[in-house]
Design a protein around this motif. Structure first.
Motif, PDB file in Angstrom:
ATOM      1  N   THR A 252       0.815  -1.212   0.000  1.00 30.36           N
ATOM      2  CA  THR A 252       0.000   0.000   0.000  1.00 30.36           C
ATOM      3  C   THR A 252       0.851   1.266   0.000  1.00 30.36           C
ATOM      4  N   LYS A 253       0.332   2.274  -0.642  1.00 29.64           N
ATOM      5  CA  LYS A 253       0.987   3.584  -0.653  1.00 29.64           C
ATOM      6  C   LYS A 253       0.256   4.552   0.272  1.00 29.64           C
ATOM      7  N   HIS A 254      -0.645   4.013   1.116  1.00 27.32           N
ATOM      8  CA  HIS A 254      -1.424   4.872   2.010  1.00 27.32           C
ATOM      9  C   HIS A 254      -0.951   4.711   3.457  1.00 27.32           C
ATOM     10  N   PHE A 255      -0.927   5.827   4.145  1.00 30.91           N
ATOM     11  CA  PHE A 255      -0.560   5.857   5.564  1.00 30.91           C
ATOM     12  C   PHE A 255      -1.722   6.382   6.389  1.00 30.91           C
ATOM     13  N   GLU A 256      -1.933   5.749   7.512  1.00 30.50           N
ATOM     14  CA  GLU A 256      -2.858   6.243   8.534  1.00 30.50           C
ATOM     15  C   GLU A 256      -1.982   6.911   9.593  1.00 30.50           C
ATOM     16  N   ILE A 257      -2.102   8.227   9.733  1.00 29.59           N
ATOM     17  CA  ILE A 257      -1.297   8.967  10.702  1.00 29.59           C
ATOM     18  C   ILE A 257      -2.139   9.152  11.957  1.00 29.59           C
ATOM     19  N   ILE A 258      -1.705   8.531  13.027  1.00 29.40           N
ATOM     20  CA  ILE A 258      -2.442   8.477  14.286  1.00 29.40           C
ATOM     21  C   ILE A 258      -1.735   9.384  15.283  1.00 29.40           C
ATOM     22  N   VAL A 259      -2.455  10.401  15.772  1.00 29.48           N
ATOM     23  CA  VAL A 259      -1.832  11.443  16.592  1.00 29.48           C
ATOM     24  C   VAL A 259      -2.340  11.383  18.022  1.00 29.48           C
TER      25      VAL A 259
ATOM     26  N   ILE B 170      -4.879  11.875   8.367  1.00 31.65           N
ATOM     27  CA  ILE B 170      -4.466  12.230   9.730  1.00 31.65           C
ATOM     28  C   ILE B 170      -5.654  12.047  10.660  1.00 31.65           C
ATOM     29  N   HIS B 171      -5.422  11.354  11.767  1.00 32.65           N
ATOM     30  CA  HIS B 171      -6.466  11.083  12.760  1.00 32.65           C
ATOM     31  C   HIS B 171      -6.109  11.784  14.070  1.00 32.65           C
ATOM     32  N   LEU B 172      -6.789  12.908  14.338  1.00 36.52           N
ATOM     33  CA  LEU B 172      -6.551  13.646  15.585  1.00 36.52           C
ATOM     34  C   LEU B 172      -7.407  13.120  16.725  1.00 36.52           C
ATOM     35  N   GLU B 173      -8.462  12.415  16.388  1.00 35.98           N
ATOM     36  CA  GLU B 173      -9.306  11.709  17.360  1.00 35.98           C
ATOM     37  C   GLU B 173      -9.403  10.267  16.859  1.00 35.98           C
ATOM     38  N   PRO B 174      -8.305   9.516  16.961  1.00 36.25           N
ATOM     39  CA  PRO B 174      -8.274   8.200  16.324  1.00 36.25           C
ATOM     40  C   PRO B 174      -9.323   7.233  16.867  1.00 36.25           C
ATOM     41  N   ASN B 175      -9.945   6.533  15.906  1.00 33.18           N
ATOM     42  CA  ASN B 175     -10.931   5.513  16.214  1.00 33.18           C
ATOM     43  C   ASN B 175     -10.652   4.355  15.263  1.00 33.18           C
ATOM     44  N   LEU B 176     -10.454   3.178  15.799  1.00 36.95           N
ATOM     45  CA  LEU B 176     -10.073   2.022  14.992  1.00 36.95           C
ATOM     46  C   LEU B 176     -11.079   1.743  13.874  1.00 36.95           C
TER      47      LEU B 176
ATOM     48  N   SER C 161      -4.727  -2.380   6.876  1.00 38.32           N
ATOM     49  CA  SER C 161      -3.900  -2.808   5.749  1.00 38.32           C
ATOM     50  C   SER C 161      -3.007  -1.675   5.236  1.00 38.32           C
ATOM     51  N   ALA C 162      -3.204  -0.468   5.748  1.00 34.61           N
ATOM     52  CA  ALA C 162      -2.332   0.660   5.408  1.00 34.61           C
ATOM     53  C   ALA C 162      -1.170   0.681   6.403  1.00 34.61           C
ATOM     54  N   HIS C 163      -0.135   1.413   6.061  1.00 36.89           N
ATOM     55  CA  HIS C 163       0.933   1.644   7.036  1.00 36.89           C
ATOM     56  C   HIS C 163       0.401   2.577   8.111  1.00 36.89           C
ATOM     57  N   TRP C 164       0.798   2.361   9.333  1.00 34.76           N
ATOM     58  CA  TRP C 164       0.448   3.267  10.424  1.00 34.76           C
ATOM     59  C   TRP C 164       1.662   4.108  10.776  1.00 34.76           C
ATOM     60  N   LEU C 165       1.432   5.364  11.018  1.00 33.46           N
ATOM     61  CA  LEU C 165       2.452   6.275  11.525  1.00 33.46           C
ATOM     62  C   LEU C 165       1.870   6.893  12.787  1.00 33.46           C
ATOM     63  N   VAL C 166       2.382   6.477  13.929  1.00 32.22           N
ATOM     64  CA  VAL C 166       1.881   6.951  15.215  1.00 32.22           C
ATOM     65  C   VAL C 166       2.819   8.045  15.713  1.00 32.22           C
ATOM     66  N   CYS C 167       2.260   9.233  15.959  1.00 28.61           N
ATOM     67  CA  CYS C 167       3.007  10.359  16.519  1.00 28.61           C
ATOM     68  C   CYS C 167       2.351  10.703  17.842  1.00 28.61           C
ATOM     69  N   THR C 168       3.064  10.495  18.942  1.00 30.18           N
ATOM     70  CA  THR C 168       2.437  10.757  20.229  1.00 30.18           C
ATOM     71  C   THR C 168       3.417  11.347  21.229  1.00 30.18           C
ATOM     72  N   SER C 169       2.875  12.192  22.056  1.00 24.25           N
ATOM     73  CA  SER C 169       3.630  12.713  23.191  1.00 24.25           C
ATOM     74  C   SER C 169       3.300  11.849  24.402  1.00 24.25           C
ATOM     75  N   THR C 170       3.855  12.211  25.519  1.00 16.48           N
ATOM     76  CA  THR C 170       3.560  11.561  26.796  1.00 16.48           C
ATOM     77  C   THR C 170       3.019  12.638  27.709  1.00 16.48           C
ATOM     78  N   HIS C 171       2.029  12.290  28.517  1.00 19.05           N
ATOM     79  CA  HIS C 171       1.401  13.282  29.381  1.00 19.05           C
ATOM     80  C   HIS C 171       1.380  12.785  30.822  1.00 19.05           C
TER      81      HIS C 171
ATOM     82  N   ASP D 178      -4.911  12.364  26.229  1.00 16.49           N
ATOM     83  CA  ASP D 178      -6.344  12.052  26.331  1.00 16.49           C
ATOM     84  C   ASP D 178      -6.962  11.636  25.003  1.00 16.49           C
ATOM     85  N   ASN D 179      -6.574  12.295  23.907  1.00 18.36           N
ATOM     86  CA  ASN D 179      -7.242  12.033  22.631  1.00 18.36           C
ATOM     87  C   ASN D 179      -6.939  10.651  22.046  1.00 18.36           C
ATOM     88  N   ILE D 180      -5.864  10.000  22.481  1.00 16.16           N
ATOM     89  CA  ILE D 180      -5.503   8.702  21.908  1.00 16.16           C
ATOM     90  C   ILE D 180      -5.807   7.541  22.863  1.00 16.16           C
ATOM     91  N   GLN D 181      -6.192   7.850  24.092  1.00 14.69           N
ATOM     92  CA  GLN D 181      -6.465   6.780  25.061  1.00 14.69           C
ATOM     93  C   GLN D 181      -7.591   5.842  24.634  1.00 14.69           C
TER      94      GLN D 181
END
Length: 145
Positions: A2-9, A36-42, A48-58, A65-68
């Protein structure tokens, strides 16, 4: 492949979102598509796409909160078709440095997903503009995708 990415923030103050936007620009320049998913929901994220997870720690090492809720969804999901890249933002003056990214890495790999490369853990004390170092890293690891 796949050439598509799911960017999970996962973000509280916006830094991980800035990193995600910079990495999205890298993907665009290389001919990939992304969401880009700012309020990610499975339910809205392709495994089947590549996932790119960008997350901070709180807080004391928690995910923002938005990714919990998304992280909770992963606990009961077969992720064997997922291939992921992870970028974590943190501050090495805390003993919970990049625990958010480490949590996501564990959730993905424990449920059968694969990391395409070791996660990038960005120390914001050393890299006050984390999108610069993240973009450099991503360009270097993206070519095999």
């Amino acid at each position: 492949m796949t050439k598509h990415f799911e960017i999970i923030v996962g973000t509280m103050l916006g830094a991980a979102e800035y990193v995600a936007d910079a990495l999205a620009e890298t993907l665009k320049q290389k001919g990939f598509t992304y969401t880009i998913h700012l309020e990610p929901n499975l339910d809205n994220i392709s495994t089947s796409a590549h996932w790119l997870v960008c997350t901070s720690t709180h807080g004391a090492g928690e995910l923002p909160d938005n990714i919990q809720p998304f992280a909770g969804q992963l606990k009961a999901t077969d992720l064997s078709s997922v291939s992921a890249y992870i970028v974590g933002l943190g501050d090495t003056s805390y003993d919970t440095f990049c625990y958010g990214a480490k949590t996501m890495e564990s959730l993905i790999t424990e449920r059968g997903g694969t990391l395409n490369t070791p996660a990038l853990h960005v120390d914001v004390l050393e890299h006050p503009i984390p999108e610069d170092i993240a973009s450099e890293w991503f360009e270097g690891v993206l070519d095999p995708a």
